[in-house]
Design an enzyme around this catalytic site. Structure first.
Site, PDB file in Angstrom:
ATOM      1  N   HIS A  54       0.814  -1.220   0.000  1.00 48.21           N
ATOM      2  CA  HIS A  54       0.000   0.000   0.000  1.00 48.21           C
ATOM      3  C   HIS A  54       0.848   1.271   0.000  1.00 48.21           C
ATOM      4  O   HIS A  54       0.413   2.308   0.509  1.00 48.21           O
ATOM      5  CB  HIS A  54      -0.942  -0.005   1.208  1.00 48.21           C
ATOM      6  N   ARG A  79       5.978  -6.804   3.692  1.00 50.19           N
ATOM      7  CA  ARG A  79       4.672  -7.155   3.136  1.00 50.19           C
ATOM      8  C   ARG A  79       4.799  -6.855   1.653  1.00 50.19           C
ATOM      9  O   ARG A  79       4.868  -5.696   1.247  1.00 50.19           O
ATOM     10  CB  ARG A  79       3.550  -6.351   3.778  1.00 50.19           C
ATOM     11  N   ASP A  93      16.082 -11.317  -1.957  1.00 49.65           N
ATOM     12  CA  ASP A  93      17.438 -11.022  -2.436  1.00 49.65           C
ATOM     13  C   ASP A  93      17.967  -9.718  -1.821  1.00 49.65           C
ATOM     14  O   ASP A  93      19.169  -9.580  -1.574  1.00 49.65           O
ATOM     15  CB  ASP A  93      17.459 -10.903  -3.969  1.00 49.65           C
ATOM     16  N   GLU A 157      -7.498 -12.240   4.793  1.00 50.85           N
ATOM     17  CA  GLU A 157      -8.143 -10.924   4.739  1.00 50.85           C
ATOM     18  C   GLU A 157      -9.519 -10.987   4.088  1.00 50.85           C
ATOM     19  O   GLU A 157     -10.059  -9.956   3.691  1.00 50.85           O
ATOM     20  CB  GLU A 157      -7.278  -9.944   3.932  1.00 50.85           C
ATOM     21  N   ASP A 183      -9.131  -5.141   5.418  1.00 43.27           N
ATOM     22  CA  ASP A 183      -9.644  -5.909   4.280  1.00 43.27           C
ATOM     23  C   ASP A 183     -10.683  -6.921   4.745  1.00 43.27           C
ATOM     24  O   ASP A 183     -11.691  -7.145   4.073  1.00 43.27           O
ATOM     25  CB  ASP A 183      -8.497  -6.624   3.552  1.00 43.27           C
TER      26      ASP A 183
HETATM   27  C1  3PY Z   1      -5.639  -4.745   6.473  1.00 45.02           C
HETATM   28  O1  3PY Z   1      -6.154  -4.339   7.518  1.00 45.02           O
HETATM   29  O2  3PY Z   1      -6.283  -5.157   5.495  1.00 45.02           O
HETATM   30  C2  3PY Z   1      -4.207  -4.765   6.371  1.00 45.02           C
HETATM   31  O3  3PY Z   1      -3.678  -5.241   5.375  1.00 45.02           O
HETATM   32  C3  3PY Z   1      -3.415  -4.211   7.505  1.00 45.02           C
HETATM   33  O4  3PY Z   1      -2.088  -4.488   7.406  1.00 45.02           O
HETATM   34 MG    MG Z   2      -4.975  -5.679   3.817  1.00 43.89          MG
END
Ligand code: 3PY
Ligand code: MG
Length: 260
Positions: A54, A79, A93, A157, A183
């Site tokens: 993000h 992430r 890497d 998520e 999410d």
């Molecule tokens: C979410 O809350 O969807 C996230 O990815 C938080 O890291």
């Molecule tokens: Mg998320």
């Protein structure tokens, strides 16, 4: 940790904690400046995840954040921007000790993430000289050992992922799962309401499944307070990210101004 008859010495402290479902606390970087990484790396977190899903943080930027964390006792995780071979390979890497892979919904997607993070014969990660093996100086040692050390965590998520949680956790090579509460709330039609009973029930299903499979349950406590942190722990989460650099700035600045 035993693979067949061979005893593997897990040196990656985050992986060790994940394999033993021990408390392991990290935080989250969205501001891609090395000063932010240095400040957070000095605080005592076990790990720091750099968020490339993000933000506009790219591989070069991540490498500089990892350099800033180096020698300060914290494990750099990423992430990754998506469940993609190259997105995972380039970050490993560049020196990530593990990846947190967003929006994983099925066992097949988990297998893909694990394969991307492991060298053959376990996976499809390509070999090369890179920052992670000291530009080739430690090639042999890194190539022969890293499959047992690299952390692979997949993010749960969505309702689909919750429905598939047993198959997801059964995939060999996944060290734990990590709930993205925002999410998740969107997937259940209650966007932003991370305390909504539907989201809380989904979290409970995931934690119970992790306990059945002996794998770690993770949660991003995006807005950390004593209450939200205690609740995460009481709910059974052990792999916990506290906050985000941006949220820390916001919280601290607001509370300072509120002192006037
Ligand atoms: C979410 O809350 O969807 C996230 O990815 C938080 O890291
Ligand atoms: Mg998320």
């Amino acid at each position: 940790m035993l693979f067949g008859e061979v005893k593997v010495d897990v040196k990656n402290k985050v992986k060790k904690a994940l394999l033993n479902s021990e408390l392991c606390i990290g935080t989250w970087i969205q501001v891609g400046h090395p000063a932010v990484a240095e400040i957070l790396a000095n605080i005592g977190f076990d790990w720091i995840a750099v968020d490339c899903e993000h933000t506009d943080i790219d591989v070069e930027n991540f490498a500089n954040l990892a350099r800033a964390m180096h020698g300060r006792g914290v494990a750099p995780l990423v992430r990754v921007r998506e469940n993609d071979d190259l997105a995972i390979r380039q970050m490993l890497d560049a020196g990530a000790q593990g990846v947190i892979v967003p929006l994983v919904n099925t066992a097949e997607e988990v297998r893909r993430a694990v394969a991307a993070a492991k060298y053959p014969p376990l996976g499809v990660r390509g070999f090369a000289f890179c920052r992670a093996n000291n530009w080739g100086q430690d090639f042999d040692e890194y190539a022969s050992g890293v499959n047992d050390q690299v952390v692979v965590v997949v993010m749960i998520e969505s309702k689909l992922a919750v429905d598939n949680i047993d198959e997801i956790l059964a995939v060999e090579g996944v060290d734990g799962v990590f709930i993205g509460p925002y999410d998740m709330s969107g997937s259940y039609g209650v966007t932003g309401q991370t305390s909504h009973p539907l989201v809380q029930a989904a979290c409970a299903v995931v934690v119970a499944a992790c306990q059945r499979h002996g794998k770690s349950a993770g949660l991003h406590v995006v807005k950390p307070t004593k209450e939200t942190i205690n609740k995460a722990r009481a709910d059974g989460f052990t792999f916990i990210a506290l906050g985000v650099d941006t949220v820390f700035i916001d919280q601290a600045a607001r509370s300072s101004l509120n002192c006037i």
